[in-house]
Design a protein around this motif. Sequence first.
Motif, PDB file in Angstrom:
ATOM      1  N   SER A 231       0.976  -1.339  -0.102  1.00 52.37           N
ATOM      2  CA  SER A 231       0.087  -0.023  -0.105  1.00 52.37           C
ATOM      3  C   SER A 231       0.766   1.129   0.107  1.00 52.37           C
ATOM      4  CB  SER A 231      -0.947  -0.181   1.315  1.00 52.37           C
ATOM      5  OG  SER A 231      -0.314  -0.071   2.436  1.00 52.37           O
ATOM      6  N   THR A 232       2.000   1.014   0.681  1.00 53.18           N
ATOM      7  CA  THR A 232       3.034   2.346   0.473  1.00 53.18           C
ATOM      8  C   THR A 232       3.600   2.537  -0.943  1.00 53.18           C
ATOM      9  OG1 THR A 232       3.706   1.962   2.874  1.00 53.18           O
ATOM     10  CG2 THR A 232       5.014   3.402   1.526  1.00 53.18           C
ATOM     11  N   ALA A 233       3.795   1.503  -1.539  1.00 52.79           N
ATOM     12  CA  ALA A 233       4.100   1.790  -3.006  1.00 52.79           C
ATOM     13  C   ALA A 233       2.856   2.407  -3.871  1.00 52.79           C
ATOM     14  CB  ALA A 233       4.428   0.256  -3.630  1.00 52.79           C
ATOM     15  N   GLU A 234       1.747   1.844  -3.531  1.00 53.19           N
ATOM     16  CA  GLU A 234       0.542   2.550  -4.271  1.00 53.19           C
ATOM     17  C   GLU A 234       0.342   3.958  -3.834  1.00 53.19           C
ATOM     18  OE1 GLU A 234      -2.079  -1.827  -3.960  1.00 53.19           O
ATOM     19  OE2 GLU A 234      -2.536  -0.010  -2.591  1.00 53.19           O
ATOM     20  N   LYS A 235       0.827   4.330  -2.730  1.00 52.49           N
ATOM     21  CA  LYS A 235       0.630   5.692  -2.318  1.00 52.49           C
ATOM     22  C   LYS A 235       1.813   6.591  -3.243  1.00 52.49           C
ATOM     23  CE  LYS A 235      -0.687   5.531   2.300  1.00 52.49           C
ATOM     24  NZ  LYS A 235      -0.388   5.628   3.702  1.00 52.49           N
ATOM     25  N   LEU A 236       3.105   5.788  -3.343  1.00 52.87           N
ATOM     26  CA  LEU A 236       3.871   6.678  -4.389  1.00 52.87           C
ATOM     27  C   LEU A 236       3.551   6.470  -5.534  1.00 52.87           C
ATOM     28  CD1 LEU A 236       7.025   4.690  -2.573  1.00 52.87           C
ATOM     29  CD2 LEU A 236       6.769   7.129  -2.557  1.00 52.87           C
ATOM     30  N   GLN A 254       6.590  -4.824  -5.109  1.00 52.91           N
ATOM     31  CA  GLN A 254       6.859  -5.281  -6.629  1.00 52.91           C
ATOM     32  C   GLN A 254       5.297  -5.554  -7.136  1.00 52.91           C
ATOM     33  OE1 GLN A 254      10.045  -5.278  -8.216  1.00 52.91           O
ATOM     34  NE2 GLN A 254      10.186  -4.313  -6.486  1.00 52.91           N
ATOM     35  N   ALA A 255       4.753  -6.046  -6.114  1.00 56.62           N
ATOM     36  CA  ALA A 255       3.097  -6.536  -6.622  1.00 56.62           C
ATOM     37  C   ALA A 255       2.171  -5.157  -6.896  1.00 56.62           C
ATOM     38  CB  ALA A 255       2.613  -7.187  -5.420  1.00 56.62           C
ATOM     39  N   GLU A 259       0.519  -4.555 -10.589  1.00 53.49           N
ATOM     40  CA  GLU A 259      -0.860  -4.322 -10.689  1.00 53.49           C
ATOM     41  C   GLU A 259      -1.127  -2.943 -11.403  1.00 53.49           C
ATOM     42  OE1 GLU A 259      -2.572  -4.448  -6.985  1.00 53.49           O
ATOM     43  OE2 GLU A 259      -2.385  -6.532  -6.755  1.00 53.49           O
ATOM     44  N   ARG A 260      -0.137  -1.819 -11.138  1.00 54.93           N
ATOM     45  CA  ARG A 260      -0.266  -0.574 -11.964  1.00 54.93           C
ATOM     46  C   ARG A 260       0.355  -0.593 -13.229  1.00 54.93           C
ATOM     47  NH1 ARG A 260      -2.090   3.665  -8.632  1.00 54.93           N
ATOM     48  NH2 ARG A 260      -2.951   2.840  -6.920  1.00 54.93           N
TER      49      ARG A 260
END
Length: 387
Positions: A231-236, A254-255, A259-260
């Motif tokens: 979720s932290t990667a998603e914020k970035l 990585q996941a 997904e993005r």
Amino acid sequence: MRKFLKISKLVSSVLICSLLITGCGPLSDADEVVLDLDGTIFSDMNAQEENKGEEEKDELIVAFMFDGQINDGGYSQMHDQGRQKVEKIEGVKTIYKEGVLDDEKQVEEVCEEFIKNGAKVIYGTSFGHMDGMYNEAEKHKDVTFIHCSGYKKLDNMSNFFGKIYQMRYLTGIAAGSVTKSNKIGYVAAFPIPEVIRGINAFTLGVQKVNPEAVVEVLWTSTWNDYELEKSTAEKLIDNGADVIAQHQNTTGPQAAARERDIYSVGYNRDMSYENEKQITAAIWDWGIYYTECTKKILDGKWKTGSEWLDASSGLVDIAPVSDYVSLETKNLIEEEKAKILNGDDKIFLGPIYNQKNELVIKEGNKLSDEELSSMSWFIKGVDGKLE
């Protein structure tokens, strides 16, 4: 201290069924396994029996503590691959424990369990294992303690690590070459010198090919929290990052990148199985050190000390660079890697400025290992706070 239950070959058929249910391999009638009272396999079929033959008594029992699970796809799995190489050394048996937290008391308890089961060498794989190991080393002078990433030493306790920042620099070159938004996200664990140094080296690599790019850092205060790290990667990514890098022990970042549908830089091992658009990864081969160190102990040649091994040792490396990266950039990475392997590490060569645009490394000057090991500041080009 936790009590143990020994299960002998008289009930091996029952035990086999139980172990198969939990995913472990089958046992022979001659095997004896030590279980703690919650049923966790403690010694991986290598516990000492009370009535050993002389040949078994001569075996060196080597124990490993992992802070994560050996199937985590990252840090602990790579350490366990190193353990498996040690297991192949003649005259050596290994035992291990997963999920040993950075908790002094728990580390002490696990060490006592190891020693009760005959361990004469104990490897700790997390920085947070250090204090508990140190306390146990003071109590058990006949046991050798080897700690990964720490700094405390005794006559029977040493520490070691690898210069993974050298590989992070190379991965930064790859990342800087593929970003289109000029914003690279970095999911980071804790603001300790090891992590800060890696982020700075990565950013210097980015800047070598793309001076306009910025590396945004978000902290998780975790090593092994897949969902939080994802979720932290998603914020970035939501903040505009089109490449995700990490100093985490899971594949969560990585996941998120997969997904993005964006590029990523892995850590610990080649994580391209998690994200097809991984461009490369900074990786470890812990078995190189574990086998060499264990053989020294067997041969009576081991001495305490602190070792910080560079890329020439083979302990650190990078995964193959993806074809998403241009041939020109691949060639540059190979040139820079060759310099590092030849001892020409100029990653932290001045002039280098910090986030406040202050000159911290003068032109022509280079940081020493001592200065690198205590790094507590970000370079210009890092967007993040040292919380």
